[in-house]
Design a protein around this motif. Structure first.
Motif, mmCIF file in Angstrom:
data_model
loop_
_atom_site.group_PDB
_atom_site.id
_atom_site.type_symbol
_atom_site.label_atom_id
_atom_site.label_comp_id
_atom_site.label_asym_id
_atom_site.label_seq_id
_atom_site.Cartn_x
_atom_site.Cartn_y
_atom_site.Cartn_z
ATOM 1 N N ARG A 24 0.837 -1.202 0.000
ATOM 2 C CA ARG A 24 0.000 0.000 0.000
ATOM 3 C C ARG A 24 0.867 1.245 0.000
ATOM 4 O O ARG A 24 1.905 1.282 0.633
ATOM 5 C CB ARG A 24 -0.887 0.024 1.236
ATOM 6 C CG ARG A 24 -1.863 -1.104 1.257
ATOM 7 C CD ARG A 24 -2.709 -1.054 2.478
ATOM 8 N NE ARG A 24 -3.641 -2.173 2.427
ATOM 9 C CZ ARG A 24 -4.514 -2.441 3.357
ATOM 10 N NH1 ARG A 24 -4.584 -1.688 4.425
ATOM 11 N NH2 ARG A 24 -5.317 -3.465 3.228
ATOM 12 N N ALA A 25 0.403 2.250 -0.710
ATOM 13 C CA ALA A 25 1.041 3.570 -0.665
ATOM 14 C C ALA A 25 0.710 4.183 0.694
ATOM 15 O O ALA A 25 -0.152 3.671 1.415
ATOM 16 C CB ALA A 25 0.509 4.431 -1.804
ATOM 17 N N LYS A 29 -6.075 4.470 0.042
ATOM 18 C CA LYS A 29 -7.174 4.761 -0.885
ATOM 19 C C LYS A 29 -6.633 5.165 -2.256
ATOM 20 O O LYS A 29 -7.293 4.989 -3.263
ATOM 21 C CB LYS A 29 -8.066 5.865 -0.338
ATOM 22 C CG LYS A 29 -8.851 5.447 0.876
ATOM 23 C CD LYS A 29 -9.688 6.599 1.385
ATOM 24 C CE LYS A 29 -10.396 6.206 2.660
ATOM 25 N NZ LYS A 29 -11.133 7.333 3.234
ATOM 26 N N ALA A 30 -5.423 5.714 -2.265
ATOM 27 C CA ALA A 30 -4.822 6.166 -3.513
ATOM 28 C C ALA A 30 -4.291 4.997 -4.334
ATOM 29 O O ALA A 30 -4.434 4.969 -5.552
ATOM 30 C CB ALA A 30 -3.705 7.159 -3.237
ATOM 31 N N SER A 56 -5.357 -1.500 -7.299
ATOM 32 C CA SER A 56 -6.575 -0.727 -7.049
ATOM 33 C C SER A 56 -6.211 0.618 -6.452
ATOM 34 O O SER A 56 -5.081 0.841 -6.040
ATOM 35 C CB SER A 56 -7.484 -1.479 -6.072
ATOM 36 O OG SER A 56 -7.886 -2.704 -6.605
ATOM 37 N N GLY A 57 -7.207 1.479 -6.380
ATOM 38 C CA GLY A 57 -7.027 2.790 -5.775
ATOM 39 C C GLY A 57 -7.302 3.890 -6.763
ATOM 40 O O GLY A 57 -7.401 3.666 -7.970
#
Length: 74
Positions: A24-25, A29-30, A56-57
């Motif tokens: 994850r970044a 959500k991004a 995704s994101g």
């Protein structure tokens, strides 16, 4: 493309058959990605390795062209 700090999280291990983790970044959500390996037994003691990724994101589609190029290099 600048380096993006990530902290991969293992989300599933099934014996010697399946391994999944999420990247994850800083803002999940991004952008986030689920990576997986499946080991599938075949005849004669052979094994097929299946690897895949799902992205995704909110910025995944916008940045897909650079993500795709960098993944192929890796």
């Amino acid at each position: 493309m600048p380096d993006i700090p990530i902290a991969p999280t293992i989300v599933r291990i099934v014996g010697a058959r399946e391994f999944r983790w999420l990247s994850r970044a800083p803002d999940p959500k991004a952008f986030y990605a689920e990576h997986y390996f499946f080991l599938q037994p075949l005849e004669n003691g052979r094994t097929q390795v299946v690897h895949g990724e799902s992205f995704s994101g909110t910025i995944a589609e916008e940045r897909w062209s650079s993500i795709s190029v960098n993944l192929k290099r890796a």
